[in-house]
Design an enzyme around this catalytic site. Structure first.
Site, short mmCIF file in Angstrom:
data_model
loop_
_atom_site.label_atom_id
_atom_site.label_comp_id
_atom_site.label_asym_id
_atom_site.label_seq_id
_atom_site.Cartn_x
_atom_site.Cartn_y
_atom_site.Cartn_z
CG HIS A 16 -1.28 7.15 5.62
ND1 HIS A 16 -0.72 6.88 4.39
CD2 HIS A 16 -1.00 6.06 6.37
CE1 HIS A 16 -0.13 5.70 4.41
NE2 HIS A 16 -0.29 5.17 5.62
CG HIS A 18 -1.62 1.46 8.82
ND1 HIS A 18 -1.67 0.65 7.71
CD2 HIS A 18 -0.74 2.46 8.53
CE1 HIS A 18 -0.85 1.14 6.78
NE2 HIS A 18 -0.27 2.23 7.26
CE LYS A 102 -0.43 3.37 0.41
NZ LYS A 102 -0.20 3.50 1.83
CG HIS A 139 4.60 2.41 0.50
ND1 HIS A 139 4.52 2.36 1.88
CD2 HIS A 139 5.91 2.18 0.21
CE1 HIS A 139 5.72 2.08 2.39
NE2 HIS A 139 6.58 1.96 1.38
CG HIS A 177 4.15 7.11 4.37
ND1 HIS A 177 4.90 6.74 3.28
CD2 HIS A 177 3.22 6.13 4.52
CE1 HIS A 177 4.44 5.60 2.80
NE2 HIS A 177 3.42 5.22 3.54
CG ASP A 254 2.29 5.37 7.99
OD1 ASP A 254 1.38 4.53 7.92
OD2 ASP A 254 3.45 5.13 7.59
O1 DOR Z 1 5.85 1.53 8.75
C1 DOR Z 1 4.90 1.17 8.09
N1 DOR Z 1 3.93 0.39 8.62
N2 DOR Z 1 4.84 1.50 6.80
C2 DOR Z 1 3.90 1.02 5.98
O2 DOR Z 1 3.93 1.34 4.82
C3 DOR Z 1 2.90 0.05 6.48
C4 DOR Z 1 2.72 0.15 7.91
C5 DOR Z 1 1.98 -1.01 8.51
O3 DOR Z 1 0.95 -1.40 7.98
O4 DOR Z 1 2.44 -1.55 9.52
ZN ZN Z 2 0.84 3.56 6.13
#
Ligand code: DOR
Ligand code: ZN
Length: 370
Positions: A16, A18, A102, A139, A177, A254
């Protein structure tokens, strides 16, 4: 140096992450790709990744941003909306473009406005995913403003996840998460009851932080993420789950970088950027628990088992050596050329900034993320 000072692990994957896009992608991708062989890439771009073509194009941008000589496989995900076409998911999954889909409840977190407003709106999508055995990544927070922000995960399990699983018993689900004892118990009891169709990822920051971190000496947006970090008893439950050796709990960082201006704001963005030292961060917790022998299965085996993917053949080495963590790292050279670069002032703060971690990841004899 004794054998307990060097830990050779099968190369891990990040289930997971970004990676963002554009200048931020160029800046942060080397950190993930250096340690992790594969990563499940979140689709919450602006606009979100909702079609096969968009996922193919995003994957190409990720591969183009990879530093030379680094092997890394981005595993793409589809962003579910109320209107997404099951046929599109089906095609993307069968063509090997989508590894999973997702579910963001609408407005639960960053770039989730186009998410799902009611699970019944995507019943046909979930039936299709069940039929083709495509994992659903969740989520897990309710968005009801009347629910206390610290209770939103536990409420999601009761109000939405349990009924969802009754309606779609064959659906394979990863609760992403997780942050609460309630989630740990639900996943563990499902697994121990013989149900191997649900698992959970656990982040390094939820293993290290409790909610005091957000208020230490003032309001600290650098420790704000969603789901928000909880009380110490929940952190302890997560640590026990991660180090338990149960295959239903595995690594997902995450890592969620935001430009500095997004954090230094009256309305700071949710997300913690941990990609640079994620494995060292997990190792610290496993060592504290006397469970270093379980790190490899958590980081490198249980995820591929759940996704039905082969284990990585290559290795990484964790070396016991003090590693002071700076606030930021200079972007790698590849991220400093061209127009599409992140100004240094916008570089995200590193998780563990100002601390010294006791481990370093060594790749082919080189330590340090750059
Ligand atoms: O803390 C987070 N940041 N939780 C999420 O679900 C998304 C993520 C983000 O894309 O910044
Ligand atoms: Zn995330």
């Amino acid at each position: 140096m004794t054998s307990s000072d060097r830990l050779v692990l099968r190369r891990p994957d990040d289930w997971h992450v970004h990676l963002r896009d554009g200048a931020m992608l160029k800046a942060v991708l080397p950190a993930t790709a250096r340690t992790f062989a594969r990563a499940i890439v979140m689709p919450n771009l602006r606009p979100p990744v909702t079609s096969v073509d968009e996922a193919v194009a995003y994957r190409a941008r990720i591969l183009a941003a990879l530093p030379e000589g680094v092997s890394f496989q981005p595993l793409m995900t589809a962003y579910l909306t109320d209107a997404i076409d099951p046929g599109e998911l089906d095609r993307g999954f069968r063509e090997g473009v989508f590894s999973a889909a997702k579910l963001y409840p609408a407005n639960a977190t960053t770039n989730s406005a186009a998410g799902v407003s009611d699970l019944y709106n995507i019943s046909a999508v979930l039936e299709c995913m069940e039929a083709i055995d495509m994992p659903l990544l969740i989520h897990g927070e309710v968005t009801d403003p009347d629910v206390d922000v610290f209770d939103r995960e536990a409420q999601f399990i009761e109000r939405h996840l349990k009924p969802l699983r009754e309606r779609h018993p064959r659906l394979r689900i990863i609760l992403e998460h997780i942050t609460t004892e309630e989630a740990v118990i639900y996943i563990r009891e499902s697994y121990q009851g013989g149900d191997q169709r649900i698992a959970a990822t656990i982040t390094p920051h939820h293993l290290h932080l409790n909610r005091n971190a957000m208020f230490l000496g003032g309001l600290r947006s650098d420790f704000y993420c969603l789901p928000v970090v909880k009380r110490e008893c929940h952190r302890r439950a997560l640590v026990q789950a991660a180090t338990s050796g149960l295959p239903c709990f595995f690594l997902g960082t995450d890592s969620a970088p935001h430009p500095r201006s997004g954090k230094d704001s009256a309305c700071g963005c949710a997300g913690i950027f941990n990609a640079f030292h994620a494995l060292e961060s997990y190792a610290t917790v496993f060592e504290q628990e006397g469970a270093l022998d379980r790190l490899e299965s958590f980081a490198s085996e249980y995820g591929p088992h759940f996704y039905g993917l082969p284990l990585n053949a290559d290795t990484v080495t964790l070396v016991r050596r003090d590693q002071p963590i700076p606030s930021r790292l200079l972007p790698p050279q590849s991220a400093r050329v061209g127009d599409d670069t992140l100004p240094e002032s916008e570089w995200p703060l590193l998780f563990h900034a100002g601390e010294t971690l006791a481990w370093c990841v060594e790749i082919n004899g080189h330590s340090g993320p750059n």
